[in-house]
Every structure is written in C-alpha cells, then in structure tokens.
Motif scaffolding. Structure first.
Motif, short mmCIF file in Angstrom:
data_model
loop_
_atom_site.label_atom_id
_atom_site.label_comp_id
_atom_site.label_asym_id
_atom_site.label_seq_id
_atom_site.Cartn_x
_atom_site.Cartn_y
_atom_site.Cartn_z
N LEU A 57 0.83 -1.22 0.00
CA LEU A 57 0.00 0.00 0.00
C LEU A 57 0.86 1.26 0.00
CD1 LEU A 57 -2.91 -0.95 2.42
CD2 LEU A 57 -3.09 -0.39 0.00
N LEU A 58 1.95 1.25 0.76
CA LEU A 58 2.85 2.40 0.78
C LEU A 58 3.41 2.68 -0.62
CD1 LEU A 58 4.45 4.54 2.36
CD2 LEU A 58 6.18 2.79 2.76
N LEU A 59 3.88 1.65 -1.30
CA LEU A 59 4.42 1.84 -2.64
C LEU A 59 3.33 2.25 -3.63
CD1 LEU A 59 7.03 -1.02 -2.67
CD2 LEU A 59 7.50 1.42 -2.89
N GLN A 60 2.13 1.74 -3.46
CA GLN A 60 1.01 2.18 -4.31
C GLN A 60 0.77 3.67 -4.14
OE1 GLN A 60 -1.70 -1.74 -3.78
NE2 GLN A 60 -2.80 0.14 -4.09
N ARG A 64 -5.79 -4.24 -9.87
CA ARG A 64 -5.18 -4.08 -11.20
C ARG A 64 -3.66 -4.16 -11.11
NH1 ARG A 64 -3.92 0.84 -13.51
NH2 ARG A 64 -5.21 1.83 -11.95
N LEU A 65 -3.09 -3.58 -10.06
CA LEU A 65 -1.63 -3.53 -9.92
C LEU A 65 -1.00 -4.89 -9.66
CD1 LEU A 65 -1.24 -0.23 -7.90
CD2 LEU A 65 -0.71 -0.61 -10.31
N PHE A 84 5.19 -3.86 -10.34
CA PHE A 84 4.82 -4.33 -9.01
C PHE A 84 5.18 -5.81 -8.84
CE2 PHE A 84 2.70 -0.35 -8.63
CZ PHE A 84 2.62 -0.12 -7.26
N LYS A 85 4.99 -6.60 -9.89
CA LYS A 85 5.37 -8.01 -9.81
C LYS A 85 6.88 -8.15 -9.65
CE LYS A 85 3.27 -10.73 -12.84
NZ LYS A 85 2.54 -11.20 -14.05
N THR A 86 7.64 -7.27 -10.27
CA THR A 86 9.10 -7.31 -10.14
C THR A 86 9.54 -6.90 -8.74
OG1 THR A 86 9.37 -6.81 -12.50
CG2 THR A 86 11.25 -6.36 -11.06
N ILE A 87 8.94 -5.81 -8.23
CA ILE A 87 9.29 -5.32 -6.90
C ILE A 87 9.01 -6.37 -5.84
CG2 ILE A 87 8.61 -3.68 -5.12
CD1 ILE A 87 8.27 -1.62 -7.34
N PHE A 88 7.89 -7.05 -5.97
CA PHE A 88 7.49 -8.05 -4.97
C PHE A 88 7.68 -9.46 -5.52
CE2 PHE A 88 5.03 -4.24 -3.84
CZ PHE A 88 5.42 -4.09 -2.53
N SER A 89 8.79 -9.67 -6.20
CA SER A 89 9.03 -10.97 -6.85
C SER A 89 9.16 -12.13 -5.87
CB SER A 89 10.28 -10.90 -7.74
OG SER A 89 11.40 -10.61 -6.94
N SER A 90 9.45 -11.82 -4.61
CA SER A 90 9.56 -12.89 -3.62
C SER A 90 8.19 -13.44 -3.20
CB SER A 90 10.30 -12.40 -2.38
OG SER A 90 9.57 -11.36 -1.75
#
Length: 105
Positions: free
Chosen positions: A70-73, A86-87, A93-99
């Motif tokens: 939510l912060l990054l959004q 949607r994100l 976003f998928k790359t940032i949170f790839s883990s």
C-alpha cells in the motif's frame, strides 16, 4: 555529467537498471524506492515496530506485506485501495514483490 548506464540492485539481483530505452514503464521509479527501502532495512523495521494481531486463517499475505504494498502504491499515485486489484498484474509491481507468489488485491 554522469548518467545511469547499468546498475545492479541489492533487493533483487536479477534486476538490472539500464539507460538503453528498450523497456519503459511509468512506474519504474518504484524500483529505486524499493532499493532504498531495502538498504535502510524497511521490512525489518516494520516487523520490529508494527505488531498486529492476525486472526485470519491461512492468510496469503502478512499485514506488513500489505502495508509495504500500500505504501508503494500511494507513492506511485495509486491512492485508491481498488487499484491493488489491477496492480497485482503490473510488471513493475510483480518485479518489486518478486519474492511473493501473488500481490494482495
């Protein structure tokens, strides 16, 4: 004047930032913010400082994961919670949170 040519990130070694103009995204600045958050130990600070009672059964995401998303959004200008739906399909976003296997929606 120096420019960014190629830079390896510490939060995800598979990502290389480049200045060659091939793949462009309006949200790519979030990668640098995520790198900054990683360098200051944001996730660890969040785990230490934020303690929420989780009564959900088998949650896919911890509350701290949701807070970080939510912060990054919000930083990216997606202030409505419904944007998360949607994100979760967004390549940045998928790359940032790839883990994570999936993002919260």
């Amino acid at each position: 004047m120096s420019t960014l040519q190629h830079k390896q990130l510490t939060f995800n070694k598979n990502i290389t930032l480049a200045n060659d103009g091939e793949k462009i995204s309006s949200d790519s600045g979030l990668i640098l913010i995520k790198e900054f958050m990683n360098r200051i130990g944001f996730s660890s600070m969040l785990d230490e400082q934020v303690k929420l009672t989780d009564s959900r059964r088998n949650p896919d995401h911890t509350y701290n994961d949701i807070i970080e998303q939510l912060l990054l959004q919000h930083i990216a200008g997606y202030s409505k919670v419904v944007a998360a739906n949607r994100l979760r399909l967004d390549p940045i976003f998928k790359t940032i949170f790839s883990s994570k296997s999936t993002l919260a929606s």
